[in-house]
Design a protein around this motif. Structure first.
Motif, PDB file in Angstrom:
ATOM      1  N   LYS A  14       2.163  22.392  -6.010  1.00 24.98           N
ATOM      2  CA  LYS A  14       3.315  22.022  -5.179  1.00 24.98           C
ATOM      3  C   LYS A  14       3.053  20.731  -4.406  1.00 24.98           C
ATOM      4  O   LYS A  14       3.913  19.854  -4.360  1.00 24.98           O
ATOM      5  CB  LYS A  14       3.662  23.158  -4.219  1.00 24.98           C
ATOM      6  N   THR A  15       1.886  20.627  -3.782  1.00 26.38           N
ATOM      7  CA  THR A  15       1.594  19.409  -3.018  1.00 26.38           C
ATOM      8  C   THR A  15       1.486  18.202  -3.945  1.00 26.38           C
ATOM      9  O   THR A  15       1.948  17.121  -3.606  1.00 26.38           O
ATOM     10  CB  THR A  15       0.308  19.554  -2.178  1.00 26.38           C
ATOM     11  N   GLY A  16       0.893  18.398  -5.106  1.00 24.49           N
ATOM     12  CA  GLY A  16       0.759  17.298  -6.067  1.00 24.49           C
ATOM     13  C   GLY A  16       2.096  16.787  -6.556  1.00 24.49           C
ATOM     14  O   GLY A  16       2.328  15.582  -6.663  1.00 24.49           O
ATOM     15  N   ARG A  17       2.998  17.707  -6.851  1.00 22.28           N
ATOM     16  CA  ARG A  17       4.341  17.305  -7.311  1.00 22.28           C
ATOM     17  C   ARG A  17       5.104  16.597  -6.192  1.00 22.28           C
ATOM     18  O   ARG A  17       5.829  15.633  -6.445  1.00 22.28           O
ATOM     19  CB  ARG A  17       5.119  18.501  -7.820  1.00 22.28           C
ATOM     20  N   LEU A  18       4.926  17.059  -4.978  1.00 22.89           N
ATOM     21  CA  LEU A  18       5.575  16.411  -3.838  1.00 22.89           C
ATOM     22  C   LEU A  18       5.023  14.995  -3.640  1.00 22.89           C
ATOM     23  O   LEU A  18       5.787  14.031  -3.496  1.00 22.89           O
ATOM     24  CB  LEU A  18       5.370  17.255  -2.572  1.00 22.89           C
ATOM     25  N   VAL A  19       3.722  14.873  -3.670  1.00 18.57           N
ATOM     26  CA  VAL A  19       3.070  13.572  -3.479  1.00 18.57           C
ATOM     27  C   VAL A  19       3.404  12.612  -4.625  1.00 18.57           C
ATOM     28  O   VAL A  19       3.492  11.406  -4.420  1.00 18.57           O
ATOM     29  CB  VAL A  19       1.536  13.759  -3.328  1.00 18.57           C
ATOM     30  N   SER A  20       3.638  13.147  -5.818  1.00 19.49           N
ATOM     31  CA  SER A  20       3.906  12.282  -6.974  1.00 19.49           C
ATOM     32  C   SER A  20       5.164  11.438  -6.786  1.00 19.49           C
ATOM     33  O   SER A  20       5.295  10.373  -7.392  1.00 19.49           O
ATOM     34  CB  SER A  20       4.005  13.115  -8.256  1.00 19.49           C
ATOM     35  N   LEU A  22       5.790   9.716  -4.359  1.00 23.08           N
ATOM     36  CA  LEU A  22       5.387   8.450  -3.742  1.00 23.08           C
ATOM     37  C   LEU A  22       5.197   7.360  -4.787  1.00 23.08           C
ATOM     38  O   LEU A  22       5.378   6.179  -4.491  1.00 23.08           O
ATOM     39  CB  LEU A  22       4.094   8.631  -2.941  1.00 23.08           C
ATOM     40  N   SER A  23       4.836   7.743  -6.014  1.00 21.86           N
ATOM     41  CA  SER A  23       4.654   6.733  -7.060  1.00 21.86           C
ATOM     42  C   SER A  23       5.981   6.058  -7.394  1.00 21.86           C
ATOM     43  O   SER A  23       6.022   4.838  -7.605  1.00 21.86           O
ATOM     44  CB  SER A  23       4.004   7.333  -8.302  1.00 21.86           C
ATOM     45  N   LEU A  24       7.063   6.810  -7.437  1.00 31.12           N
ATOM     46  CA  LEU A  24       8.379   6.217  -7.678  1.00 31.12           C
ATOM     47  C   LEU A  24       8.748   5.271  -6.538  1.00 31.12           C
ATOM     48  O   LEU A  24       9.206   4.148  -6.777  1.00 31.12           O
ATOM     49  CB  LEU A  24       9.440   7.305  -7.835  1.00 31.12           C
ATOM     50  N   LEU A  25       8.529   5.733  -5.328  1.00 31.70           N
ATOM     51  CA  LEU A  25       8.807   4.894  -4.162  1.00 31.70           C
ATOM     52  C   LEU A  25       7.960   3.618  -4.200  1.00 31.70           C
ATOM     53  O   LEU A  25       8.466   2.521  -3.914  1.00 31.70           O
ATOM     54  CB  LEU A  25       8.546   5.693  -2.880  1.00 31.70           C
ATOM     55  N   LEU A  26       6.716   3.744  -4.596  1.00 32.77           N
ATOM     56  CA  LEU A  26       5.817   2.590  -4.684  1.00 32.77           C
ATOM     57  C   LEU A  26       6.298   1.595  -5.746  1.00 32.77           C
ATOM     58  O   LEU A  26       6.313   0.383  -5.506  1.00 32.77           O
ATOM     59  CB  LEU A  26       4.390   3.057  -4.979  1.00 32.77           C
ATOM     60  N   VAL A  27       6.707   2.078  -6.896  1.00 35.46           N
ATOM     61  CA  VAL A  27       7.201   1.198  -7.960  1.00 35.46           C
ATOM     62  C   VAL A  27       8.455   0.459  -7.493  1.00 35.46           C
ATOM     63  O   VAL A  27       8.597  -0.748  -7.714  1.00 35.46           O
ATOM     64  CB  VAL A  27       7.475   2.003  -9.250  1.00 35.46           C
ATOM     65  N   ILE A  28       9.361   1.168  -6.844  1.00 36.66           N
ATOM     66  CA  ILE A  28      10.584   0.533  -6.329  1.00 36.66           C
ATOM     67  C   ILE A  28      10.231  -0.533  -5.301  1.00 36.66           C
ATOM     68  O   ILE A  28      10.760  -1.652  -5.338  1.00 36.66           O
ATOM     69  CB  ILE A  28      11.551   1.585  -5.749  1.00 36.66           C
ATOM     70  N   LEU A  29       9.328  -0.209  -4.399  1.00 37.77           N
ATOM     71  CA  LEU A  29       8.935  -1.160  -3.359  1.00 37.77           C
ATOM     72  C   LEU A  29       8.271  -2.398  -3.956  1.00 37.77           C
ATOM     73  O   LEU A  29       8.578  -3.529  -3.547  1.00 37.77           O
ATOM     74  CB  LEU A  29       8.001  -0.485  -2.350  1.00 37.77           C
ATOM     75  N   ILE A  30       7.382  -2.205  -4.910  1.00 39.80           N
ATOM     76  CA  ILE A  30       6.718  -3.354  -5.540  1.00 39.80           C
ATOM     77  C   ILE A  30       7.747  -4.200  -6.296  1.00 39.80           C
ATOM     78  O   ILE A  30       7.722  -5.431  -6.225  1.00 39.80           O
ATOM     79  CB  ILE A  30       5.576  -2.892  -6.465  1.00 39.80           C
ATOM     80  N   GLY A  31       8.655  -3.548  -7.019  1.00 37.44           N
ATOM     81  CA  GLY A  31       9.709  -4.292  -7.713  1.00 37.44           C
ATOM     82  C   GLY A  31      10.557  -5.103  -6.758  1.00 37.44           C
ATOM     83  O   GLY A  31      10.855  -6.279  -7.008  1.00 37.44           O
ATOM     84  N   LEU A  50       2.960  -1.664   3.474  1.00 36.51           N
ATOM     85  CA  LEU A  50       3.581  -0.414   3.061  1.00 36.51           C
ATOM     86  C   LEU A  50       3.173  -0.063   1.625  1.00 36.51           C
ATOM     87  O   LEU A  50       2.912   1.104   1.320  1.00 36.51           O
ATOM     88  CB  LEU A  50       5.101  -0.488   3.186  1.00 36.51           C
ATOM     89  N   GLU A  51       3.078  -1.064   0.754  1.00 37.42           N
ATOM     90  CA  GLU A  51       2.603  -0.832  -0.615  1.00 37.42           C
ATOM     91  C   GLU A  51       1.189  -0.261  -0.577  1.00 37.42           C
ATOM     92  O   GLU A  51       0.884   0.704  -1.276  1.00 37.42           O
ATOM     93  CB  GLU A  51       2.622  -2.132  -1.421  1.00 37.42           C
ATOM     94  N   TRP A  52       0.339  -0.859   0.235  1.00 39.12           N
ATOM     95  CA  TRP A  52      -1.050  -0.403   0.351  1.00 39.12           C
ATOM     96  C   TRP A  52      -1.092   1.015   0.920  1.00 39.12           C
ATOM     97  O   TRP A  52      -1.839   1.860   0.432  1.00 39.12           O
ATOM     98  CB  TRP A  52      -1.827  -1.389   1.237  1.00 39.12           C
ATOM     99  N   HIS A  53      -0.289   1.278   1.915  1.00 42.01           N
ATOM    100  CA  HIS A  53      -0.259   2.612   2.534  1.00 42.01           C
ATOM    101  C   HIS A  53       0.224   3.672   1.538  1.00 42.01           C
ATOM    102  O   HIS A  53      -0.336   4.770   1.481  1.00 42.01           O
ATOM    103  CB  HIS A  53       0.643   2.617   3.767  1.00 42.01           C
ATOM    104  N   LEU A  54       1.262   3.347   0.789  1.00 37.22           N
ATOM    105  CA  LEU A  54       1.766   4.309  -0.197  1.00 37.22           C
ATOM    106  C   LEU A  54       0.734   4.572  -1.289  1.00 37.22           C
ATOM    107  O   LEU A  54       0.537   5.715  -1.705  1.00 37.22           O
ATOM    108  CB  LEU A  54       3.074   3.800  -0.819  1.00 37.22           C
TER     109      LEU A  54
END
Length: 168
Positions: A14-20, A22-31, A50-54
């Protein structure tokens, strides 16, 4: 013991799926950062931080999930050729000698680090950087704790496998 392992694994899942997410958010932010930088010649310290923090949060809080799914770094030169019992022994010994002590050391040393950051309400020293750096520093002991819990599950799972294989 198997129920305990199952509960830990469900928690990690559950925690892993929730944390995952963040990868989508990170990709959007980097884009977004790339578009703003190259299309509008605009860059921000806060965006980069924020990219580094994510990324750090994703890495730290996702390590238990990676361990659960056997997606962590391993030197597979010999391990891949081992029998299931030998693999269980390697996993059990490695967990007891290396992984659990590592987690305990990280937890013990990072809690004061994070508490100090909270006490001074640490923020970025960069002009235009992010406030609340203490939040990201808190993910260090939290991530190590999640990894420790999953390490206990992995160790117990290896022990269970070894005990069941001797009873056959």
């Amino acid at each position: 013991m198997n129920k305990f392992i199952q509960h830990i694994n469900q928690f990690t899942e559950k925690t892993g799926r929730l944390v995952s997410w963040l990868s989508l958010l990170l990709v959007i932010l980097i884009g977004l950062d790339v578009v703003l930088r190259y299309a509008f010649s605009w860059s921000s310290s806060a965006n980069q931080e924020l990219e580094w923090h994510l990324f750090a949060t994703l890495f730290l809080l996702g390590s238990a999930y990676a361990l659960k799914h056997n997606k962590h770094v391993r030197v597979d030169v010999f391990y891949s050729r081992f029998s299931e019992n030998k693999k269980a022994w390697v996993n059990l010994i490695g967990t007891l000698i290396f992984l659990i002590p590592f987690c305990l050391v990280v937890i013990q040393t990072s809690i004061p680090f994070a508490l100090d950051a909270w006490k001074i309400a640490e923020s970025s020293p960069e002009p235009g950087g992010l406030p609340h750096r203490f939040v990201i520093k808190s993910t260090i002991p939290l991530g190590a704790t999640l990894l420790l819990v999953q390490a206990i599950s992995e160790g117990l799972n290896s022990l269970s496998h070894l005990l069941n294989s001797t009873n056959r």
